[in-house]
Design an enzyme around this catalytic site. Structure first.
Site, PDB file in Angstrom:
ATOM      1  CG  HIS A   1       1.209   7.231   4.252  1.00 48.96           C
ATOM      2  ND1 HIS A   1       1.554   6.404   3.207  1.00 48.96           N
ATOM      3  CD2 HIS A   1      -0.065   6.893   4.574  1.00 48.96           C
ATOM      4  CE1 HIS A   1       0.538   5.624   2.904  1.00 48.96           C
ATOM      5  NE2 HIS A   1      -0.458   5.891   3.724  1.00 48.96           N
TER       6      HIS A   1
ATOM      7  CD  GLU B   1      -2.811   6.491  13.204  1.00 48.66           C
ATOM      8  OE1 GLU B   1      -1.970   7.190  13.793  1.00 48.66           O
ATOM      9  OE2 GLU B   1      -4.018   6.459  13.480  1.00 48.66           O
ATOM     10  CG  ASP B   2      -2.030   1.981  10.136  1.00 49.89           C
ATOM     11  OD1 ASP B   2      -2.886   1.894  11.035  1.00 49.89           O
ATOM     12  OD2 ASP B   2      -2.150   2.699   9.139  1.00 49.89           O
TER      13      ASP B   2
ATOM     14  CG  ASP C   1     -15.611  16.199 -24.655  1.00 50.23           C
ATOM     15  OD1 ASP C   1     -16.686  15.557 -24.599  1.00 50.23           O
ATOM     16  OD2 ASP C   1     -15.236  16.980 -23.770  1.00 50.23           O
TER      17      ASP C   1
ATOM     18  CG  ASP D   1      -3.308   7.127   2.325  1.00 51.40           C
ATOM     19  OD1 ASP D   1      -3.133   5.894   2.238  1.00 51.40           O
ATOM     20  OD2 ASP D   1      -3.927   7.672   3.277  1.00 51.40           O
TER      21      ASP D   1
ATOM     22  CG  HIS E   1      -1.495   1.348   1.542  1.00 54.47           C
ATOM     23  ND1 HIS E   1      -2.345   2.046   0.693  1.00 54.47           N
ATOM     24  CD2 HIS E   1      -1.306   2.156   2.619  1.00 54.47           C
ATOM     25  CE1 HIS E   1      -2.660   3.209   1.247  1.00 54.47           C
ATOM     26  NE2 HIS E   1      -2.039   3.305   2.407  1.00 54.47           N
TER      27      HIS E   1
HETATM   28 MN    MN Z   1      -2.335   4.804   4.089  1.00 51.24          MN
END
Ligand code: MN
Length: 500
Positions: A78, A82-83, A265, A144, A54
């Site tokens: 990133h 957090e994770d 278009d 993200d 990811h």
């Molecule tokens: Mn993420």
């Protein structure tokens, strides 16, 4: 297993960047890559694949949008705090304060407390605040989100719908306001099937019947133009084909009774050349091969669109029954149309800490938001109403209005000279009595049109009336009018008291 693919995916990040990345930057990205891999080791996502994939996909998106090495590195890391298993201290120690700031910013953006309309307001506020500090935080969050949308099928249904809707209502309009057309289109298309499944299926069906034919004659035309331009000795040009994004096609279909035959278009050829002169040269040339549709030549180079978009569009008969659009622009215009503020034409000079406060003329809407935020107006009202106001102020279609000196004021559609007056200065608004629009004496209640030139006349003893409220679109004007009326009510009641 991951170790074997390291070089493959990191090379891919480098390759996706539109400009070559230097060795120093490559080394930084590589360090961030290894750091993130360690921090997420053993973790998996809802899809069952390694979590690390990811963050690599997020970094790839950032590379595609031409972002700098610090953003790409922060993109890789990133989620590590957090994770993953990293601490903020480790990031500061290994990567310095700037990158740590970006990661912290992205993490904070992700923490939203509320639900429903309140949630939208909260995330919108956070975004706009982040934007005034360093737009790269927002870009990382958007990159993200794009990958999260692309893997949404693995998320439970209720959450799926919420994320997709928020992407359509908050993320995509922000990308649009920043002029990053490519990202806006990708976010919308990724969210579209989850928010409007039936309509999505309908658009896919329509496309199935038309795409092959359209692509067929576009390819033939591409070959023809390519040969012709080489003969004409136009150097360094690029021709590409693009099919309209699904979501924006649906928006257009709705305006044309869902009749695909009225949309010229669906596919377009894009000719990118070095100079503006080349653009007009190519236009003349194309018209000498294919007959243009009368009234369909749009010169957005001489007259740019509201968000700064420049290009020449022409629609031609292809000769074999088709009708198609051709867009002609320079490399610089192309960069700005696709990447907006992230375009290297815009951000190269001040690659670090791009503060929007430094460019107030370009980002009046952010300045206005800041004012509202400072005065706590946003927290006080009910969330449904604020969300509506904010959408009106920041994401509605905009018009550009000129002062007699040629300064540009950016306002929501259907604004009046009163909105314009308050956008110049609260004193001008509070004392406005009349105006001229394009030199003609006009009422303050007139609806302004794009590129009107407006001059406000003021008088010291002239003041807002409650009627003004009905003729204003901006929160800024409404707030000043209310402030004045409230102050008058105060005076009035104190006079009344004296007579009691
Ligand atoms: Mn993420």
């Amino acid at each position: 297993m991951l170790k074997d693919t390291t070089n493959v995916s990191i090379e891919e990040i480098f390759r996706l960047h539109e400009e070559p990345i230097n060795d120093k930057d490559k080394a930084l990205i590589k360090r961030a890559y290894d750091f993130a891999m360690q921090a997420h080791e053993g973790q998996t996502r809802a899809s069952g694949e390694p979590y690390f994939n990811h963050v690599v996909e997020t970094a790839k998106n950032l590379a595609r949008y031409g972002m700098d090495a610090e953003s790409i590195s922060a993109g890789l890391m990133h989620d590590t705090v957090e994770d993953g298993r990293a601490t903020p201290e480790e990031i500061v120690e290994n990567f310095g304060n700037d990158i740590a700031f970006l990661i912290e910013g992205v993490t904070k953006l992700g923490k939203v407390k509320y639900r429903g309309a309140e949630r939208h307001v909260e995330s919108l506020r956070k975004f706009l605040l982040a934007l005034t500090k360093d737009y790269r935080v927002l870009m990382i969050k958007l990159a993200d989100r794009l990958h999260n949308l692309q893997t949404l099928q693995y998320v439970r249904a209720e959450k799926r719908k919420r994320i997709a809707l928020e992407s359509l209502e908050v993320y995509a309009p922000l990308a649009h306001r920043l002029g990053i057309g490519k990202l806006k289109g990708e976010l919308e298309d990724a969210a579209f099937p989850y928010v409007y499944p039936k309509e999505y299926a309908q658009v896919v069906e329509i496309l199935k019947s038309k795409s092959a034919v359209t692509e067929g004659y576009l390819q033939k035309m591409q070959v023809r133009i390519d040969e012709a331009l080489k003969k004409e000795k136009i150097n360094n040009f690029r021709i590409s084909m693009r099919m309209k994004h699904k979501y924006s096609l649906w928006q257009k279909l709705k305006r044309y009774d869902m009749d695909i035959e009225k949309i010229y278009d669906l596919g377009a050829l894009r000719v990118v050349v070095p100079t503006i002169e080349d653009c007009y040269h190519v236009l003349g040339f194309i018209h000498s091969i294919w007959r243009p549709l009368p009234g369909r030549i749009k010169d957005f180079i001489a007259l740019p669109k509201l968000n700064g978009y420049q290009s020449i569009h022409t629609t031609v008969f292809t000769g074999d029954g088709g009708i198609t659009e051709i867009q002609i622009r320079t490399y610089e215009m192309h960069g700005r149309a696709e990447y907006g503020v992230a375009s290297h034409f815009s951000y190269k000079e001040n690659i670090k800490n791009t503060k929007f406060e430094d460019k107030p003329e370009k980002f009046v809407w952010i300045k206005q938001f800041h004012e509202l935020e400072k005065e706590n107006i946003i927290q006080k009202k009910n969330p449904e109403k604020i969300y509506k106001d904010m959408k009106q102020d920041f994401f509605s279609d905009r018009i550009f209005i000129f002062t007699p000196k040629g300064d540009v004021i950016d306002l929501p559609e259907d604004s009046s000279p009163i909105d314009f007056a308050y956008a110049i200065h609260s004193d001008v608004g509070d004392h406005a009595i009349a105006c001229t629009i394009n030199g003609k004496y006009s009422k303050l209640f007139t609806k302004l049109k794009n590129s009107d030139i407006v001059k406000i006349e003021t008088k010291k003893d002239s003041h807002p009336s409650s009627k003004w409220n009905d003729y204003t679109k901006t929160t800024l004007a409404k707030r000043h009018i209310r402030q004045y009326l409230d102050s008058q009510e105060g005076i009035f009641s104190s006079i009344l008291k004296r007579f009691k």
